[in-house]
Design an enzyme around this catalytic site. Structure first.
Site, PDB file in Angstrom:
ATOM      1  N   SER A 189      17.059  22.419 -46.475  1.00 55.11           N
ATOM      2  CA  SER A 189      17.619  23.768 -46.404  1.00 55.11           C
ATOM      3  C   SER A 189      18.613  23.847 -45.256  1.00 55.11           C
ATOM      4  O   SER A 189      18.676  22.946 -44.411  1.00 55.11           O
ATOM      5  CB  SER A 189      16.499  24.784 -46.172  1.00 55.11           C
ATOM      6  OG  SER A 189      16.051  24.674 -44.840  1.00 55.11           O
ATOM      7  N   LYS A 190      19.357  24.939 -45.249  1.00 55.50           N
ATOM      8  CA  LYS A 190      20.323  25.129 -44.174  1.00 55.50           C
ATOM      9  C   LYS A 190      19.602  25.144 -42.832  1.00 55.50           C
ATOM     10  O   LYS A 190      20.100  24.624 -41.844  1.00 55.50           O
ATOM     11  CB  LYS A 190      21.080  26.434 -44.402  1.00 55.50           C
ATOM     12  CG  LYS A 190      22.106  26.661 -43.337  1.00 55.50           C
ATOM     13  CD  LYS A 190      22.784  27.985 -43.467  1.00 55.50           C
ATOM     14  CE  LYS A 190      23.397  28.379 -42.156  1.00 55.50           C
ATOM     15  NZ  LYS A 190      22.430  28.855 -41.168  1.00 55.50           N
ATOM     16  N   ARG A 191      18.413  25.728 -42.829  1.00 52.81           N
ATOM     17  CA  ARG A 191      17.662  25.794 -41.569  1.00 52.81           C
ATOM     18  C   ARG A 191      17.327  24.405 -41.017  1.00 52.81           C
ATOM     19  O   ARG A 191      17.297  24.186 -39.825  1.00 52.81           O
ATOM     20  CB  ARG A 191      16.390  26.620 -41.755  1.00 52.81           C
ATOM     21  CG  ARG A 191      16.540  28.011 -41.134  1.00 52.81           C
ATOM     22  CD  ARG A 191      15.308  28.843 -41.343  1.00 52.81           C
ATOM     23  NE  ARG A 191      15.094  29.072 -42.775  1.00 52.81           N
ATOM     24  CZ  ARG A 191      13.927  28.937 -43.391  1.00 52.81           C
ATOM     25  NH1 ARG A 191      12.860  28.588 -42.724  1.00 52.81           N
ATOM     26  NH2 ARG A 191      13.826  29.169 -44.681  1.00 52.81           N
TER      27      ARG A 191
ATOM     28  N   ASP B  28      20.282  23.257 -39.124  1.00 56.47           N
ATOM     29  CA  ASP B  28      20.373  23.918 -37.813  1.00 56.47           C
ATOM     30  C   ASP B  28      19.358  23.298 -36.853  1.00 56.47           C
ATOM     31  O   ASP B  28      19.651  23.019 -35.696  1.00 56.47           O
ATOM     32  CB  ASP B  28      20.067  25.419 -37.943  1.00 56.47           C
ATOM     33  CG  ASP B  28      21.108  26.132 -38.816  1.00 56.47           C
ATOM     34  OD1 ASP B  28      22.185  25.551 -39.009  1.00 56.47           O
ATOM     35  OD2 ASP B  28      20.819  27.238 -39.303  1.00 56.47           O
TER      36      ASP B  28
ATOM     37  N   TYR C  12      26.438  22.604 -45.059  1.00 53.06           N
ATOM     38  CA  TYR C  12      27.505  23.171 -45.874  1.00 53.06           C
ATOM     39  C   TYR C  12      28.701  22.214 -45.930  1.00 53.06           C
ATOM     40  O   TYR C  12      28.951  21.455 -44.990  1.00 53.06           O
ATOM     41  CB  TYR C  12      27.982  24.500 -45.282  1.00 53.06           C
ATOM     42  CG  TYR C  12      26.991  25.639 -45.430  1.00 53.06           C
ATOM     43  CD1 TYR C  12      25.946  25.584 -46.345  1.00 53.06           C
ATOM     44  CD2 TYR C  12      27.126  26.781 -44.653  1.00 53.06           C
ATOM     45  CE1 TYR C  12      25.056  26.634 -46.479  1.00 53.06           C
ATOM     46  CE2 TYR C  12      26.235  27.843 -44.785  1.00 53.06           C
ATOM     47  CZ  TYR C  12      25.195  27.757 -45.698  1.00 53.06           C
ATOM     48  OH  TYR C  12      24.333  28.808 -45.828  1.00 53.06           O
TER      49      TYR C  12
END
Ligand code: GLU
Length: 501
Positions: free
Chosen positions: A260-262, A265, A272
């Site tokens: 996931s994007k998390r 991070d 992305y």
């Protein structure tokens, strides 16, 4: 006659484009190009609550950057448009009406409050076989009541009536035979209170209207497949159904769950394709492009997440991928994302790309750092000297800045205590005698002078590098001095001599 290959990438414009989405686009694209088919971009924007301005342009720009230009799209148009679902709104209601008439769907008048209280009452509530009989819908209300409610414009949705005790099976081109027990599928909403279709109705209606031959999409859509297959049948289009291809998930680096994007991070890598700025919060999320990935490398590494050509080959251009791509070689198992490996792909691409083709992106990187890069011939020479050392295009700045600006500071730890008047005099004389632009000749001179002074060339190389570069890195030192030229090399030696002690 074989159906013409028509595939679609159908993102919802809700934010940044996750690399999993780009891989879905890529596999669609490769399949289309391999079979002389059409690659279509369809924007699935029926969920007004999740619509994010700018996201559609962003998606189009990501595809462009990757070299995957659609054959039909909202921007380009085509014979099957419109390509934005919000603009096709009028086409969906007739299908919902038809399904109701045929007994495959029903009106549901439950208010959000009623649904909420039901959810509190029934643990893990789903609207379906077990519960639909307790709700306010056209299955439980009388015909007259329903008519009254509709006449009074009472807000309502249309739900599919999932059949009891059936098995919906189909062949997935990756997974083979797949089947679902309908008792475990809920009565999904097809048409919302605002008159917009949900994804489920719109996807089926549009895949048919656009004559989609193969649906390539992420495995997360597999649980929706029985709903779609039932809709294809209920609408009387069973024979026209596309082939199904559910792509393996892209997993977190540790293999536990979907990336996931998390995770990006948390672990410090991009997820992305390109920078994305959330228009509401202004938060910027970095993308592969801006972090210095070549589009060719990005495409290559995405292709290898779940596909291989059956050999050990790892580096493929888009043309190679189109040539070699086959659905049979897509794996069922999820593919772990490994950022180090992603950088390896980029490194290989940078290394194997001609300096001339790197010129523009490298100039952009340097210009962004206020490095003046007016002389293309010189920049090309520099690129050739250092491209083997760069993993990311951004690395060209730290790796090459000294070619454009003399070092402001020196990493003197390496010469500390080892500097001597003899060495200083050696460099003074070497600088004075420098004439040739050939690295070979410069090295010969350097060594001859060292021998004459009874100094070890090995002890002089590092100081020489520090004088030119400022630090202990870079390509061969005589390649550097030759590229800098006689004048500049001399200047740098002379300046360093005032600092070294
Ligand atoms: N709109 C869906 C998405 O955002 C498309 C799923 C599909 O390809 O059927 O991924």
């Amino acid at each position: 006659m074989e159906k013409k290959v028509r595939v679609r990438f159908a993102p919802s414009p809700t934010g940044g484009l996750h690399l999993g989405g780009v891989r879905t686009a890529l596999f669609n694209y490769l399949f289309a190009k391999k079979h002389n088919g059409a690659f279509i971009l369809r924007i699935e924007d029926t969920d007004q609550t999740r619509f994010v301005p700018g996201a559609e342009d962003y998606i189009a720009s990501c595809l462009k950057w990757c070299g995957m230009e659609p054959d039909e799209s909202p921007e380009l148009g085509g014979n099957y448009g419109p390509y934005r679902q919000s603009e096709r709104k009028s086409t969906y209601k007739q299908y919902a009406d038809q399904l109701i008439l045929d007994g495959y769907a029903y009106y549901a008048f439950d208010t959000p409050e009623e649904l909420d209280s039901k959810r509190k009452e029934v643990p893990n509530f789903t609207y379906g076989l077990a519960t639909r009989g307790q709700m306010r819908n056209s299955l439980t209300l009388s015909e007259a009541e329903v008519e009254d409610l509709l006449a009074a414009n009472t807000p309502h949705v249309v739900r599919i009536k999932i059949p009891e005790n059936e098995v919906v099976s189909f062949t997935d081109l990756i997974r083979g035979h797949v089947s679902f027990d309908t008792n475990l599928v809920d009565d999904k909403v097809l048409l919302k209170a605002d008159g917009m279709p949900t994804y489920h109705l719109a996807v089926v209606a549009d895949d048919r209207a656009m004559e989609i031959s193969h649906v390539f999409r992420g495995e997360e859509w597999l649980p929706s497949a029985p709903i779609h297959i039932l809709l294809w049948r209920y609408l009387g289009w069973g024979d026209e159904m596309p082939a199904w291809v559910h792509l393996p998930l892209i997993l977190k680096p540790d293999g536990h769950g979907k990336l996931s994007k998390r995770d990006g991070d948390r672990l410090g890598f991009p997820v992305y394709a390109q920078n994305w700025t959330d228009p509401k919060t202004g938060d910027l999320t970095k993308g592969f492009k801006e972090l210095g990935f070549m589009p060719e490398a990005f495409v290559n590494l995405l292709a290898m997440l779940g596909w291989n050509d059956g050999t050990d080959q790892e580096l493929f251009s888009m043309a190679d991928l189109i040539d070699k791509f086959s659905v049979e070689r897509i794996s069922k198992a999820g593919a772990k994302f490994d950022f180090e490996k992603a950088k390896w792909y980029n490194h290989e691409w940078i290394k194997n790309t001609a300096a001339a083709d790197l010129l523009e992106p490298v100039k952009a990187v340097l210009l962004a750092q206020d490095v003046s890069v007016a002389d293309d011939e010189y920049t090309l020479k520099v690129i050739d000297l250092i491209k083997d050392r760069c993993n990311l295009l951004l690395d060209f700045y730290p790796q090459s800045a000294y070619f454009f600006t003399a070092p402001q500071a020196y990493d003197l730890t390496a010469v500390k205590g080892k500097w001597s008047p003899e060495k200083a005099s050696f460099f003074k004389d070497f600088a004075a005698g420098l004439a040739s632009l050939s690295p070979v000749v410069q090295e010969e001179q350097f060594k001859a002078l060292a021998a004459e002074r009874a100094l070890k060339p090995g002890e002089l190389m590092l100081p020489f590098r520090l004088m030119l570069v400022g630090g202990k890195f870079g390509p061969g030192v005589f390649d550097i001095s030759a590229a800098l030229g006689v004048e500049e090399t001399r200047k740098r030696i002379q300046h360093a001599l005032t600092v070294f002690e």
